[in-house]
Design a protein around this motif. Structure first.
Motif, PDB file in Angstrom:
ATOM      1  N   THR A 248       4.579  -0.995  21.771  1.00 58.30           N
ATOM      2  CA  THR A 248       3.149  -0.892  21.482  1.00 58.30           C
ATOM      3  C   THR A 248       2.976  -0.421  20.039  1.00 58.30           C
ATOM      4  OG1 THR A 248       3.031   1.358  22.398  1.00 58.30           O
ATOM      5  CG2 THR A 248       2.597  -0.474  23.901  1.00 58.30           C
ATOM      6  N   PHE A 249       1.980   0.446  19.805  1.00 58.13           N
ATOM      7  CA  PHE A 249       1.687   0.920  18.458  1.00 58.13           C
ATOM      8  C   PHE A 249       1.447   2.421  18.519  1.00 58.13           C
ATOM      9  CE2 PHE A 249       0.415  -3.450  18.748  1.00 58.13           C
ATOM     10  CZ  PHE A 249       0.882  -4.012  17.569  1.00 58.13           C
ATOM     11  N   GLY A 250       1.961   3.128  17.539  1.00 59.34           N
ATOM     12  CA  GLY A 250       1.736   4.564  17.488  1.00 59.34           C
ATOM     13  C   GLY A 250       0.376   4.889  16.889  1.00 59.34           C
ATOM     14  N   THR A 251      -0.273   5.909  17.409  1.00 59.15           N
ATOM     15  CA  THR A 251      -1.618   6.244  16.950  1.00 59.15           C
ATOM     16  C   THR A 251      -1.625   6.735  15.501  1.00 59.15           C
ATOM     17  OG1 THR A 251      -1.409   8.485  17.818  1.00 59.15           O
ATOM     18  CG2 THR A 251      -2.351   6.829  19.273  1.00 59.15           C
ATOM     19  N   ALA A 252      -0.581   7.432  15.071  1.00 58.68           N
ATOM     20  CA  ALA A 252      -0.555   7.942  13.705  1.00 58.68           C
ATOM     21  C   ALA A 252      -0.489   6.797  12.693  1.00 58.68           C
ATOM     22  CB  ALA A 252       0.631   8.889  13.510  1.00 58.68           C
ATOM     23  N   ASN A 253       0.213   5.718  13.030  1.00 58.42           N
ATOM     24  CA  ASN A 253       0.309   4.586  12.113  1.00 58.42           C
ATOM     25  C   ASN A 253      -1.019   3.877  11.951  1.00 58.42           C
ATOM     26  OD1 ASN A 253       2.976   5.060  11.639  1.00 58.42           O
ATOM     27  ND2 ASN A 253       3.691   3.052  12.293  1.00 58.42           N
TER      28      ASN A 253
ATOM     29  N   ILE B   3       7.233   3.252   3.793  1.00 58.22           N
ATOM     30  CA  ILE B   3       7.212   2.706   5.147  1.00 58.22           C
ATOM     31  C   ILE B   3       6.689   3.747   6.129  1.00 58.22           C
ATOM     32  CG2 ILE B   3       8.665   1.845   7.033  1.00 58.22           C
ATOM     33  CD1 ILE B   3      10.525   0.674   4.866  1.00 58.22           C
ATOM     34  N   LEU B   4       5.800   3.320   7.024  1.00 56.75           N
ATOM     35  CA  LEU B   4       5.279   4.180   8.078  1.00 56.75           C
ATOM     36  C   LEU B   4       6.196   4.109   9.298  1.00 56.75           C
ATOM     37  CD1 LEU B   4       1.534   3.032   7.923  1.00 56.75           C
ATOM     38  CD2 LEU B   4       2.583   4.949   6.707  1.00 56.75           C
ATOM     39  N   VAL B   5       6.248   5.192  10.065  1.00 58.87           N
ATOM     40  CA  VAL B   5       7.060   5.209  11.284  1.00 58.87           C
ATOM     41  C   VAL B   5       6.281   5.894  12.395  1.00 58.87           C
ATOM     42  CG1 VAL B   5       8.215   7.345  10.537  1.00 58.87           C
ATOM     43  CG2 VAL B   5       9.254   5.956  12.330  1.00 58.87           C
TER      44      VAL B   5
ATOM     45  N   LEU C 208       0.842  -1.184   0.000  1.00 60.67           N
ATOM     46  CA  LEU C 208       0.000   0.000   0.000  1.00 60.67           C
ATOM     47  C   LEU C 208       0.886   1.246   0.000  1.00 60.67           C
ATOM     48  CD1 LEU C 208      -2.768  -1.009   2.567  1.00 60.67           C
ATOM     49  CD2 LEU C 208      -2.685  -1.384   0.100  1.00 60.67           C
ATOM     50  N   THR C 209       0.441   2.280  -0.690  1.00 64.38           N
ATOM     51  CA  THR C 209       1.232   3.496  -0.826  1.00 64.38           C
ATOM     52  C   THR C 209       0.854   4.517   0.242  1.00 64.38           C
ATOM     53  OG1 THR C 209      -0.352   4.401  -2.413  1.00 64.38           O
ATOM     54  CG2 THR C 209       1.510   3.154  -3.299  1.00 64.38           C
ATOM     55  N   THR C 210       1.746   5.461   0.450  1.00 68.05           N
ATOM     56  CA  THR C 210       1.563   6.493   1.465  1.00 68.05           C
ATOM     57  C   THR C 210       1.752   7.860   0.818  1.00 68.05           C
ATOM     58  OG1 THR C 210       2.487   4.991   3.130  1.00 68.05           O
ATOM     59  CG2 THR C 210       2.358   7.334   3.710  1.00 68.05           C
ATOM     60  N   PRO C 211       0.839   8.803   1.041  1.00 72.75           N
ATOM     61  CA  PRO C 211       0.989  10.145   0.440  1.00 72.75           C
ATOM     62  C   PRO C 211       2.278  10.823   0.895  1.00 72.75           C
ATOM     63  CG  PRO C 211      -1.216   9.829   1.344  1.00 72.75           C
ATOM     64  CD  PRO C 211      -0.395   8.674   1.822  1.00 72.75           C
ATOM     65  N   GLY C 212       2.847  11.617   0.011  1.00 69.77           N
ATOM     66  CA  GLY C 212       4.089  12.314   0.336  1.00 69.77           C
ATOM     67  C   GLY C 212       3.959  13.253   1.516  1.00 69.77           C
ATOM     68  N   THR C 213       2.773  13.797   1.743  1.00 77.22           N
ATOM     69  CA  THR C 213       2.568  14.710   2.870  1.00 77.22           C
ATOM     70  C   THR C 213       2.828  14.041   4.210  1.00 77.22           C
ATOM     71  OG1 THR C 213       0.210  14.180   2.746  1.00 77.22           O
ATOM     72  CG2 THR C 213       0.938  16.205   1.658  1.00 77.22           C
ATOM     73  N   TYR C 214       2.639  12.705   4.265  1.00 80.55           N
ATOM     74  CA  TYR C 214       2.918  11.963   5.506  1.00 80.55           C
ATOM     75  C   TYR C 214       4.380  12.170   5.904  1.00 80.55           C
ATOM     76  CZ  TYR C 214       3.715   7.893   8.541  1.00 80.55           C
ATOM     77  OH  TYR C 214       4.076   7.073   9.584  1.00 80.55           O
ATOM     78  N   TYR C 215       5.283  12.090   4.932  1.00 82.69           N
ATOM     79  CA  TYR C 215       6.714  12.198   5.218  1.00 82.69           C
ATOM     80  C   TYR C 215       7.139  13.651   5.421  1.00 82.69           C
ATOM     81  CZ  TYR C 215       6.364   7.414   3.772  1.00 82.69           C
ATOM     82  OH  TYR C 215       5.968   6.097   3.699  1.00 82.69           O
ATOM     83  N   ASP C 216       6.419  14.570   4.802  1.00 86.18           N
ATOM     84  CA  ASP C 216       6.732  15.986   4.999  1.00 86.18           C
ATOM     85  C   ASP C 216       6.550  16.396   6.454  1.00 86.18           C
ATOM     86  OD1 ASP C 216       7.153  16.109   2.275  1.00 86.18           O
ATOM     87  OD2 ASP C 216       5.156  16.929   1.825  1.00 86.18           O
ATOM     88  N   ALA C 217       5.630  15.700   7.163  1.00 85.72           N
ATOM     89  CA  ALA C 217       5.319  16.088   8.537  1.00 85.72           C
ATOM     90  C   ALA C 217       6.119  15.313   9.582  1.00 85.72           C
ATOM     91  CB  ALA C 217       3.824  15.889   8.797  1.00 85.72           C
TER      92      ALA C 217
ATOM     93  N   VAL D 117      14.513   9.393   6.431  1.00 87.12           N
ATOM     94  CA  VAL D 117      13.205   9.709   5.863  1.00 87.12           C
ATOM     95  C   VAL D 117      13.178   9.438   4.360  1.00 87.12           C
ATOM     96  CG1 VAL D 117      11.538  11.567   5.440  1.00 87.12           C
ATOM     97  CG2 VAL D 117      12.660  11.383   7.669  1.00 87.12           C
ATOM     98  N   ASP D 118      14.275   9.696   3.677  1.00 84.52           N
ATOM     99  CA  ASP D 118      14.306   9.428   2.232  1.00 84.52           C
ATOM    100  C   ASP D 118      14.067   7.954   1.938  1.00 84.52           C
ATOM    101  OD1 ASP D 118      14.739  12.071   1.714  1.00 84.52           O
ATOM    102  OD2 ASP D 118      16.893  11.873   1.322  1.00 84.52           O
ATOM    103  N   THR D 119      14.590   7.076   2.777  1.00 85.01           N
ATOM    104  CA  THR D 119      14.368   5.641   2.599  1.00 85.01           C
ATOM    105  C   THR D 119      12.920   5.289   2.893  1.00 85.01           C
ATOM    106  OG1 THR D 119      16.651   5.135   3.211  1.00 85.01           O
ATOM    107  CG2 THR D 119      15.062   3.338   3.371  1.00 85.01           C
ATOM    108  N   LEU D 120      12.371   5.857   3.956  1.00 85.42           N
ATOM    109  CA  LEU D 120      10.974   5.604   4.297  1.00 85.42           C
ATOM    110  C   LEU D 120      10.058   6.058   3.161  1.00 85.42           C
ATOM    111  CD1 LEU D 120      10.966   6.846   8.018  1.00 85.42           C
ATOM    112  CD2 LEU D 120      11.305   4.512   7.181  1.00 85.42           C
ATOM    113  N   ARG D 121      10.334   7.236   2.624  1.00 88.25           N
ATOM    114  CA  ARG D 121       9.517   7.771   1.536  1.00 88.25           C
ATOM    115  C   ARG D 121       9.620   6.878   0.293  1.00 88.25           C
ATOM    116  NH1 ARG D 121       7.826  13.175   0.527  1.00 88.25           N
ATOM    117  NH2 ARG D 121       9.226  13.928   2.174  1.00 88.25           N
TER     118      ARG D 121
END
Length: 336
Positions: free
Chosen positions: A314-319, A278-280, A249-258, A270-274
């Motif tokens: 545990t798990f982060g709420t944003a993820n 990958i979510l963090v 599944l893909t993730t919008p670029g704005t996720y990594y901008d924040a 972050v460049d690798t995550l983008r």
């Protein structure tokens, strides 16, 4: 009687050989001979059984050769999916008796099987050291991190109480997630050992129906929505299985901008995550990194996750919200 681990996952499918070939080719599992006394050595007539392993993960794949076999009935009703989670215990008999005292319905006393969540059962088995099997170089996956289980509206709190009373687990995390006009509620329960984790999810039916409602309708009741495989190097694992044809599944670029504002630094650049979608997120113990495979299930009621933990327990709420949004995008695209 305490629960120590998930010794294996019992996955019912239409064709065990084809499913095994997919797990091996895509994720690097290997077929192994069953350990003495393992369920695979005592398979009932009318079913084909294969055992796969990678690290501490074991998949028992079963497909019916007789259309009247219970495996065939499961697949006909739910499609392919997790029919049972085998819980390794210090005393399986005591674990079964405790579960029964707290309302669990025994399905097979000799086999240590009780009703769990819908038609996903729980099997109490002896916790034993893993047999030593050679694995190919470059192993990607280490363990089963958690199972995400969807339950109908109104059943989340009873499910948590069942896990606490009948299984000796405890609640470690909870989050109510709103995405647009949809919402869901979740609780995470974990064994005292820390090696068995269930993420329990229910839809908020006062809001517009969403993906959890769709799962419950298409799966015909409660069940395992996804399994998470833990890895020590998620970037390498993602690149490897993506190269084998697995889509994520893909993730919008704005996720990594924040990310810088939300988390500060990240253990993986972050460049690798983008690049890899990958979510963090993080908790008091550290960071966790997650990515969710695109479902190839005909009903879209089962998918897989890769997760790397660098201290986070545990798990982060944003993820959780990002996952919900990613699955919703796939669901919307599939309906076009």
């Amino acid at each position: 009687m305490s629960i120590q681990s998930i010794t294996h996952v019992e996955y019912h499918c239409a064709d065990a050989d084809a499913t095994a070939a997919g797990f091996c080719a895509d994720y690097g599992f290997t077929s192994i001979p069953p350990e003495p006394g393992h369920l695979a050595t005592t398979e009932s007539q009318g079913a084909r059984t294969l055992l796969l392993r990678q690290g501490g993960i074991r998949f028992l794949l079963r497909s019916a050769t007789d259309p009247a076999h219970p495996v065939a009935r499961y697949v006909d009703r739910h499609g392919e999916g997790v029919a049972a989670l085998a819980l390794g215990c210090t005393d399986p008999q005591a674990a079964l008796e405790r579960a029964e005292r707290h309302g669990a319905r025994v399905l097979d006393r000799a086999g240590g099987l009780v009703a769990g969540f819908g038609d996903t059962s729980l099997r109490f088995v002896a916790e034993q050291p893993a047999a030593d099997h050679d694995e190919p170089a470059g192993r990607l996956l280490d363990a089963l991190d958690h199972a995400a289980i969807c339950v109908p509206a109104g059943e989340l709190a009873p499910a948590v109480r069942f896990c606490e009373a009948a299984l000796g687990m405890h609640r470690i995390f909870g989050e109510y997630i709103e995405v647009g006009e949809q919402a869901m509620d979740s609780s995470v329960v974990q064994s005292v050992s820390g090696e068995v984790t269930f993420t329990l999810i229910e839809p908020d039916t006062s809001r517009r129906p969403g993906q959890i409602d769709t799962f419950l309708a298409d799966h015909e009741g409660a069940g395992v929505q996804h399994l998470a495989f833990r890895t020590g190097d998620i970037a390498t694992a993602v690149r490897t299985v993506r190269g084998r044809g697995v889509e994520f599944l893909t993730t919008p670029g704005t996720y990594y901008d924040a990310l810088a504002e939300r988390l500060g630094g990240t253990a993986i650049p972050v460049d690798t995550l983008r690049e890899l979608d990958i979510l963090v997120d993080q908790d008091h113990g550290g960071q966790l990194f997650q990515l969710f495979a695109r479902s190839t299930h005909p009903r879209r009621t089962f998918f897989l996750e890769l997760i790397e933990r660098q201290g986070a327990g545990t798990f982060g709420t944003a993820n959780i919200k990002a996952l919900y949004e990613a699955v919703e995008r796939q669901r919307a695209a599939a309906s076009v």
